[in-house]
Each structure stands twice: as C-alpha cells, then as structure tokens.
Design a protein around this motif. Structure first.
Motif, PDB file in Angstrom:
ATOM      1  N   UNK A   3     -29.662  36.798 101.061  1.00  0.00           N
ATOM      2  CA  UNK A   3     -30.777  37.970 100.534  1.00  0.00           C
ATOM      3  C   UNK A   3     -31.278  37.489  99.315  1.00  0.00           C
ATOM      4  N   UNK A   4     -32.391  37.969  98.847  1.00  0.00           N
ATOM      5  CA  UNK A   4     -33.216  37.911  97.845  1.00  0.00           C
ATOM      6  C   UNK A   4     -32.722  38.535  96.599  1.00  0.00           C
ATOM      7  N   UNK A   5     -32.677  37.859  95.340  1.00  0.00           N
ATOM      8  CA  UNK A   5     -32.637  38.619  94.028  1.00  0.00           C
ATOM      9  C   UNK A   5     -33.805  39.215  93.797  1.00  0.00           C
ATOM     10  N   UNK A   6     -33.663  40.476  92.775  1.00  0.00           N
ATOM     11  CA  UNK A   6     -34.974  40.972  92.414  1.00  0.00           C
ATOM     12  C   UNK A   6     -35.184  40.564  91.074  1.00  0.00           C
ATOM     13  N   UNK A   7     -36.423  40.621  90.545  1.00  0.00           N
ATOM     14  CA  UNK A   7     -36.697  40.089  89.460  1.00  0.00           C
ATOM     15  C   UNK A   7     -35.860  40.813  88.033  1.00  0.00           C
ATOM     16  N   UNK A   8     -35.531  41.836  88.502  1.00  0.00           N
ATOM     17  CA  UNK A   8     -34.844  42.548  87.493  1.00  0.00           C
ATOM     18  C   UNK A   8     -33.324  42.119  87.346  1.00  0.00           C
ATOM     19  N   UNK A   9     -32.903  41.540  88.518  1.00  0.00           N
ATOM     20  CA  UNK A   9     -31.396  40.992  88.281  1.00  0.00           C
ATOM     21  C   UNK A   9     -31.575  39.824  87.667  1.00  0.00           C
ATOM     22  N   UNK A  10     -32.614  38.934  88.070  1.00  0.00           N
ATOM     23  CA  UNK A  10     -32.817  37.840  87.284  1.00  0.00           C
ATOM     24  C   UNK A  10     -32.968  37.970  85.742  1.00  0.00           C
ATOM     25  N   UNK A  11     -33.741  38.761  85.404  1.00  0.00           N
ATOM     26  CA  UNK A  11     -34.161  39.248  84.188  1.00  0.00           C
ATOM     27  C   UNK A  11     -32.568  39.529  83.475  1.00  0.00           C
ATOM     28  N   UNK A  12     -31.981  40.356  84.019  1.00  0.00           N
ATOM     29  CA  UNK A  12     -30.553  40.605  83.294  1.00  0.00           C
ATOM     30  C   UNK A  12     -29.829  39.325  83.120  1.00  0.00           C
ATOM     31  N   UNK A  13     -29.963  38.568  84.011  1.00  0.00           N
ATOM     32  CA  UNK A  13     -29.176  37.050  83.907  1.00  0.00           C
ATOM     33  C   UNK A  13     -29.642  36.340  82.923  1.00  0.00           C
ATOM     34  N   UNK A  14     -31.100  36.339  82.547  1.00  0.00           N
ATOM     35  CA  UNK A  14     -31.592  35.674  81.591  1.00  0.00           C
ATOM     36  C   UNK A  14     -31.253  36.340  80.225  1.00  0.00           C
ATOM     37  N   UNK A  15     -31.083  37.524  79.999  1.00  0.00           N
ATOM     38  CA  UNK A  15     -30.672  38.219  78.860  1.00  0.00           C
ATOM     39  C   UNK A  15     -29.232  37.673  78.580  1.00  0.00           C
ATOM     40  N   UNK A  16     -28.525  37.362  79.540  1.00  0.00           N
ATOM     41  CA  UNK A  16     -27.273  36.567  79.296  1.00  0.00           C
ATOM     42  C   UNK A  16     -26.995  35.328  78.910  1.00  0.00           C
ATOM     43  N   UNK A  17     -27.848  34.482  79.503  1.00  0.00           N
ATOM     44  CA  UNK A  17     -27.963  32.994  79.076  1.00  0.00           C
ATOM     45  C   UNK A  17     -29.089  32.534  78.349  1.00  0.00           C
ATOM     46  N   UNK A  18     -30.200  33.249  78.160  1.00  0.00           N
ATOM     47  CA  UNK A  18     -31.392  33.012  77.119  1.00  0.00           C
ATOM     48  C   UNK A  18     -31.986  31.675  77.126  1.00  0.00           C
ATOM     49  N   UNK A  19     -31.627  30.807  78.170  1.00  0.00           N
ATOM     50  CA  UNK A  19     -32.279  29.492  78.087  1.00  0.00           C
ATOM     51  C   UNK A  19     -32.774  29.216  79.393  1.00  0.00           C
ATOM     52  N   UNK A  20     -33.683  28.410  79.561  1.00  0.00           N
ATOM     53  CA  UNK A  20     -34.437  28.194  80.890  1.00  0.00           C
ATOM     54  C   UNK A  20     -34.855  26.828  80.928  1.00  0.00           C
ATOM     55  N   UNK A  21     -34.394  26.107  81.947  1.00  0.00           N
ATOM     56  CA  UNK A  21     -34.962  24.885  82.136  1.00  0.00           C
ATOM     57  C   UNK A  21     -35.616  24.548  83.348  1.00  0.00           C
ATOM     58  N   UNK A  22     -36.666  23.593  83.397  1.00  0.00           N
ATOM     59  CA  UNK A  22     -37.638  23.385  84.777  1.00  0.00           C
ATOM     60  C   UNK A  22     -37.677  21.981  84.978  1.00  0.00           C
ATOM     61  N   UNK A  23     -36.667  21.072  84.210  1.00  0.00           N
ATOM     62  CA  UNK A  23     -36.883  19.607  84.371  1.00  0.00           C
ATOM     63  C   UNK A  23     -35.476  19.183  84.146  1.00  0.00           C
TER      64      UNK A  23
END
Length: 443
Positions: A3-23
């Motif tokens: 099942x696909x995650x919604x953008x809102x669900x991903x955003x809430x997880x971002x608020x928890x972890x706060x850091x993003x990597x693409x490499x």
C-alpha cells in the motif's frame, strides 16, 4: 499487496527524524533516504544500502524495493516536493528568494553573512538551487531560524515560477538578467520572463523586492511593486558607490540613510562587477534594521572559498579563480575587470568554453576572443571544443581540455603573472588552479 504511504504520513515521519539523504555516499545516521531517479541511475536500487548504512527509513516508488523500513509512494520526487511545501507553510519566518543569471550564489552568501550579524539565518547550502535542491534546502531549515535565504536557478523556461510555488518567497532579489543557457531557454526574452517570475511570486505573496536601479529590465518588471532600490544615485533606499581600484579586491562607500556619514567597506571579493552583489546584500541588511557598521561587518566577514571571484596567491602568481560557471555576460564583465586591475606582472587569461549556448555558441566564443584583444590581454590559453574553432591571434594558445593545458604548463611554467581562470563548470578549469597552487608549494 503493498500500500502507498500518503504525503501527510511521510511528512509526519520527517518531523520526527528531521534529516533527509539522497546519496548513499553521504548518509547521515537516523535520516530518511529518498530514492530519486537520475539520468543514469535509479536510486530505488540503493534503498537497502542506505538502510544498512544507518538511515532510519527509505522512501521508494517501486514496489520491488519496498522491504522493511521502506515507505512506498507513487513518486519519490513528487513526495519530496510536497513535504517541502508542507514544511515551508509551517514556517512563520521571512523567506528571501534569490535568482539571476550571474551572482546569485555570491549574493546569497553575502546576504547570509550580513543578516547573520543580527539574526539566526539559514541559507541554501552550496548551489542546491534546482528542482531537487530547493526542496532539500527548504527541508533543511532549522526550526529556530529567524530568516531563510533560498537560491533558485534555472536553465529552462518556467523553472523559477515552479520553484517559487515551493519556496513561497516573501522577498525577492533578481541579481541580473543576461545571456546564459540559451540552448535551454531559446531566447533572451524567455530568460527575462523566467527570472522575473520571482517578482510575480513575491507579488502574489504581498511581499517586497530589492532591485538594482541600474537594470532597466528589472526596474520595469518591478514597477508596480513595493521595492527597495540600490545603486549609486542619491535619494534611493540604499546608495553605495565603488571606490577606485587600489588592489585586486572590491571596496565601496556606503552612504548613510540620512545625513552625510559614509562607511567604507573593503570586501574580499575580486571584481568591480561584484558591486551589484554587495549592494543587494547591503540593501537587505538595511531593510532588516542593521546599522551601517553591522552591514560593513557582514560583508567584510565573507571570504569566498568556492572558486567564485576568489583571489589566490600561488608563489609569484596571483590567480583570480572564477571556474564555477561562465556565460557571455559574466565573461565580458570578468575581462573588463581583469583589464582594469593594477598588476605588476604579466596578465594571462585562462578561459574555458561557455556551455549551453546552442546556436549562439560560435558567435559568442568569437566575441570573447575579440574582447581579449580589445582589453589587450598579453597572453591567453583557451580551453575546450568551442574555443578551438575560433579565429585567434598567435599569442593565444588553444587546448582541447584542462588536462592538456596542465601538461603544457608543466613544461612551460608561469611566473610573476596575474592569471584569470574562468570557464563553465564542465570544462574543469579547477584542475588548472589546483596545478598552479601545487606547483607553487613545490617551488
């Protein structure tokens, strides 16, 4: 079935972890890895590697890679953009957008340096200014920031308008409009329309812009807006005048908002053309309530280290390194400044091809050769396939690549010279700068 995650669900997880990597080569433990697709790779295949290296979660958009700790979305880039917009809307701080043909990164760094004298400022790191870099920049803004400065670049029509839909700038600076990326834009008119889209975005956000009075194009485009102008004329919001060149670096005089007081500013930037970048930063500083002394401090605190208008002493040689980018407008300004600089040594220009000029390439490269003759540059080394096709005088040498020039310089060392090194990033003229520095250390 996944099942696909919604953008809102991903955003809430971002608020928890706060850091993003693409490499996966630059993994930050505890971050969220976004599997973005590039021209030559599909980062979905690296999701497991990112998790093994310490990422808390991975966002993927292909179900075959959706293992444990993976969030499956329909499109990773679209999700990245959407959560960046969500985060931007949650921020209640001024956001200053900066774009332009030349000088946007230098202006961004100067604005950061000036405002940091008084505020906690976040600004775009490096040149993360494209469709991926801007969302990453927005998501990197710390919660305690008081002002954010977001740089936006473009090489195709419509890109600035698109990036403004994410960054929602309250304030805007268009440094200038010149000839660059003509291959992608198609015409100069498209460049003007794309860059000044920043004004339209700020207008929609009921914001304000900072505008150079010297640019007829930008003054016309911002005529119906609340704007703060900078330049050399008296009576405008910020009057600043360049001082006569005493050495390699730009100095200028900042006139007080009221009264006859003046403040001398001695920057670490090479080139009279940087007066526009310094002026924009000073204008922003004055608007946000900094004193002239604080503006001076901020500008003088900035020392370029990114091969943009950077002066480097290498033994008996002085190098002006401007190897990050080049287009006809910036090349003309650099050569005019180089010609005017006082110098006790021989002046040598090392110029690399100006890329992405399309059908205008041949004429623009030949024009630069003409400028070298007009400015009486004693010797020039021209690097790249475009310059190789130009008609040059005998004192100008042409090389297919930067490495070929380095090999030549090993046998024909330069001494007691003032050397301008400028070209598009794809020509890799930093190799020449590195060689000249290494050679001086061994001497």
């Amino acid at each position: 079935m996944n099942t696909f995650c919604t953008d809102k669900e991903v955003f809430e997880l971002f608020l928890k972890y706060r850091k993003i990597c693409t490499d996966t080569r630059q993994i930050v433990p505890g971050s969220i890895f976004f599997a973005l697709q590039g021209e030559n790779f599909d980062a979905n295949a690296f999701a497991a590697d990112a998790l093994a290296k310490g990422c808390a979660l991975a966002v993927v958009d292909k179900s075959e890679y959706a293992g444990p700790d993976c969030l499956l979305v329909k499109d990773t880039l679209e999700t990245l953009r959407n959560i960046a917009l969500m985060y931007r809307k949650s921020l209640h701080i001024p956001v200053i957008g900066i774009t332009g043909t030349n000088g946007k990164t230098t202006t961004k760094e100067l604005v950061r340096s000036v405002l940091s004298v008084k505020f906690k400022v976040y600004a775009t790191q490096g040149n993360l200014n494209n469709h991926i870099g801007v969302p990453l920049s927005l998501l990197s803004i710390p919660e305690d920031s008081q002002i954010a400065v977001i740089e936006m670049g473009a090489n195709h029509p419509g890109e600035i308008a698109d990036l403004c839909q994410l960054s929602l700038p309250d304030y805007g600076i268009v440094t200038n409009v010149g000839k660059a990326h003509l291959e992608g834009f198609g015409s100069f008119e498209n460049i003007v329309k794309t860059k000044t889209a920043l004004y339209e975005a700020v207008r929609q956000n009921h914001g304000k812009v900072f505008v150079s009075e010297k640019s007829r194009i930008l003054m016309n485009a911002s005529g119906d807006m609340e704007r703060f102008c900078y330049g050399e004329s008296s009576g405008i919001f910020l009057q600043i005048t360049p001082m006569e060149l005493q050495n390699t670096f730009l100095s200028c005089t900042l006139h007080a908002a009221k009264g006859p007081e003046k403040t001398e500013i001695h920057s670490h930037l090479v080139g009279l053309y940087n007066i526009e970048n310094v002026s924009a930063a000073a204008c922003v500083g004055r608007y946000f309530g900094l004193s002239d002394a604080e503006i001076k401090q901020g500008i003088e605190n900035y020392v370029p280290t990114n091969l943009r208008s950077q002066s480097i002493q290498a033994g008996t040689n002085t190098i002006i390194a401007d190897t990050y980018n080049a287009n006809p407008t910036s090349m003309e300004a650099s050569l005019a400044n180089f010609s005017a600089l006082p110098s006790q040594g021989k002046k040598i220009a090392v110029l690399g091809d100006m890329l992405e000029l399309g059908d205008a390439s041949a004429a623009e490269h030949q024009y630069v050769v003409g400028l070298l003759k007009i400015h009486r540059i004693e010797k020039a080394f021209l690097v790249g396939k475009c310059f190789s096709k130009t008609d040059c005088p005998p004192n100008f040498a042409r090389f297919d690549s930067a490495q070929k020039l380095v090999e030549f310089l090993k046998l024909n060392p330069l001494i007691h010279s003032h050397i301008l090194v400028k070209g598009s990033r794809g020509i890799h003229l930093e190799q020449v700068v590195d060689f000249l520095q290494a050679e001086s250390r061994q001497a």
